[in-house]
Scaffold this motif. Structure first.
Motif, short mmCIF file in Angstrom:
data_model
loop_
_atom_site.label_atom_id
_atom_site.label_comp_id
_atom_site.label_asym_id
_atom_site.label_seq_id
_atom_site.Cartn_x
_atom_site.Cartn_y
_atom_site.Cartn_z
N LEU B 52 0.83 -1.21 0.00
CA LEU B 52 0.00 0.00 0.00
C LEU B 52 0.87 1.26 0.00
CD1 LEU B 52 -2.90 -0.96 2.46
CD2 LEU B 52 -3.03 -0.69 -0.01
N VAL B 53 1.93 1.25 0.78
CA VAL B 53 2.80 2.43 0.84
C VAL B 53 3.42 2.69 -0.55
CG1 VAL B 53 4.89 3.42 1.87
CG2 VAL B 53 3.27 2.20 3.30
N ALA B 54 3.82 1.61 -1.23
CA ALA B 54 4.38 1.78 -2.58
C ALA B 54 3.34 2.40 -3.51
CB ALA B 54 4.85 0.44 -3.11
N ALA B 55 2.09 1.98 -3.37
CA ALA B 55 1.03 2.55 -4.22
C ALA B 55 0.73 3.99 -3.83
CB ALA B 55 -0.23 1.69 -4.13
N VAL B 56 0.80 4.29 -2.54
CA VAL B 56 0.59 5.67 -2.07
C VAL B 56 1.61 6.61 -2.73
CG1 VAL B 56 0.90 7.17 -0.04
CG2 VAL B 56 -0.53 5.16 0.13
N ALA B 57 2.84 6.14 -2.86
CA ALA B 57 3.91 6.98 -3.44
C ALA B 57 3.59 7.39 -4.87
CB ALA B 57 5.24 6.24 -3.38
N THR B 58 2.77 6.60 -5.55
CA THR B 58 2.40 6.93 -6.94
C THR B 58 1.12 7.78 -6.99
OG1 THR B 58 1.00 4.99 -7.28
CG2 THR B 58 3.37 4.73 -7.71
N GLY B 59 0.58 8.14 -5.83
CA GLY B 59 -0.61 8.98 -5.80
C GLY B 59 -1.91 8.19 -5.88
N ASP B 60 -1.86 6.90 -5.58
CA ASP B 60 -3.05 6.04 -5.67
C ASP B 60 -4.01 6.36 -4.52
OD1 ASP B 60 -4.90 3.98 -5.61
OD2 ASP B 60 -3.46 2.49 -6.30
#
Lengths: 172, 235
Positions: B52-60
């Motif tokens: 989830l944190v990795a996806a947050v970094a892309t603005g998800d």
């Protein structure tokens, strides 16, 4: 860590961590639970701690407000715009052939027809103007001299050719 | 768009072997305890915190919401019990997640437990806030522990008891309060609590013992009231 459980150690554990074995130190939990099963005194300690735990559990807590959630969603990171342009369609380039590629290498800013047309128009205009104004250009050894019908014309030509002999009236 | 990305993430994460304590939550507590196979299957459907944190970094956006669903309530509860009021607690919870958003692209999966990191950030923010607030504390702002009359209404009585427990918590020294919030209210083990507070497990146990001893003294009357109230409701 202690291998043997005593009633004193169980008391210390319960007084620190409360009644729930899930909160007790993992290494001592099996021995403490075994003592709990075997000793009425141990059970009395834990029951008293459970009543106190129930009182502590009354401390108020609220769910996050919708405003907090929305503020955080609004502040989330945004995907950055790509720094590199998308790769050009190589197949379209290859269909232009060698001369098409050469023209694009010389003039990569769109259709070369526009600058070529502008150059041709300027040439036609120059020829037409020259044939109607009576200006002629003669080559000399070191410079180009222009002969015109009027004095103002001579001055203009001298200025345009960066001639050192400026007409005096222009220097005043 | 965001939902599609999260769906893709869930698909990608489903092939992974779950790690112990990686922040996966039980999905549904209301429909009774699932069997071990079903529980394992449900965990596998959940993306890990690291995913989830990795996806947050892309603005998800969906990943941001999923991460908040998983952790925001706990961070807010921690801050509420540390600080004693909801407005300050929301400010701290907001600051915790702003830090997640800011550092998401630098998060290194597997290097640390995301949940432990969150608890550490939230605890330190609360302790900082309490230290800054300390000199200006007004005695009149403190909740009154000895406000005796419970009143006839049982609901009012419960609220009064809750307020007095909250006030007793706020009277604890900061580190004792942090220890009991992490251990009793957040249910963390002594090793994780020690890691968050930056002390040994023995020191955590000492903080907890002193905290509970003081709370027992502060809440001696309330404990009796609670017992009476339970006896009344049982009879």
């Amino acid at each position: 860590m202690q291998n043997e459980m005593t009633i004193e150690r169980l008391r210390e554990i319960v007084e620190a961590y409360g009644a729930s074995p899930a909160r007790w130190p993992e290494a001592e939990r099996p021995a403490a639970e075994a003592m709990l099963a075997a000793s009425a005194h141990a059970r009395a300690l834990v029951e008293d701690a459970a009543r106190f735990d129930a009182l502590l559990d009354m401390a108020p807590v609220e769910a996050p407000s919708a405003a907090l959630t929305e503020r955080l969603v609004a502040a989330r990171p945004r995907a950055a715009a790509p720094l590199v342009q998308p790769a050009p369609d190589l197949r379209a380039r290859t269909t232009r052939g060698f001369f098409g590629g050469l023209v694009e290498a010389v003039w990569p800013y769109g259709s070369p027809a526009f600058p070529a047309g502008a150059l041709a128009a300027a040439l036609v205009m120059g020829v037409a103007l020259g044939s109607t104004s009576g200006i002629s250009v003669l080559d000399t050894d070191n410079s180009v001299a222009a002969i015109t019908d009027t004095e103002a014309g001579e001055g203009l030509i001298a200025l345009a050719m960066a001639d050192q002999a400026w007409p005096e009236e222009w220097m005043q | 768009m965001a939902d599609r990305r999260l769906e893709a993430l869930q698909g990608a994460g489903s092939g992974r072997r779950p790690r112990m304590g990686d922040g996966r939550l039980p999905v549904d507590k209301t429909s009774g305890p699932p069997g071990p196979a079903r529980a394992r299957e449900m965990r596998l459907e959940q993306p890990s915190d690291d995913d989830l944190v990795a996806a947050v970094a892309t603005g998800d956006e969906a990943a941001c919401r999923a991460l908040m669903d998983r952790h925001l309530t706990r961070m807010l509860a921690l801050a509420r019990r540390m600080l004693g009021n909801q407005a300050d607690a929301e400010e701290v919870a907001q600051e915790v997640f702003i830090r997640v958003w800011t550092h998401a692209d630098r998060w290194e999966p597997g290097k640390a437990q995301f949940g432990t990191w969150l608890y550490r950030v939230a605890t330190n923010l609360c302790l900082d806030r309490l230290r800054k607030k300390r000199p200006t504390d007004d005695i009149d702002d403190m909740p009154n522990l000895a406000s005796g009359d419970p009143g006839p209404d049982r609901q009012f009585e419960q609220r009064e008891l809750a307020a007095r427990v909250d006030a007793a918590l706020q009277e604890l020294p900061e580190r004792q309060r942090a220890a009991i919030v992490l251990s009793h209210y957040q249910g963390l083990g002594n090793i994780e609590a020690a890691d968050i507070l930056g002390v040994t497990v023995e020191a955590v146990e000492s903080l907890l013992s002193r905290a509970r001893r003081q709370l027992r003294v502060s809440l001696a009357t309330e404990k009796d009231e609670l017992l009476r109230s339970k006896e009344i409701s049982a009879s």
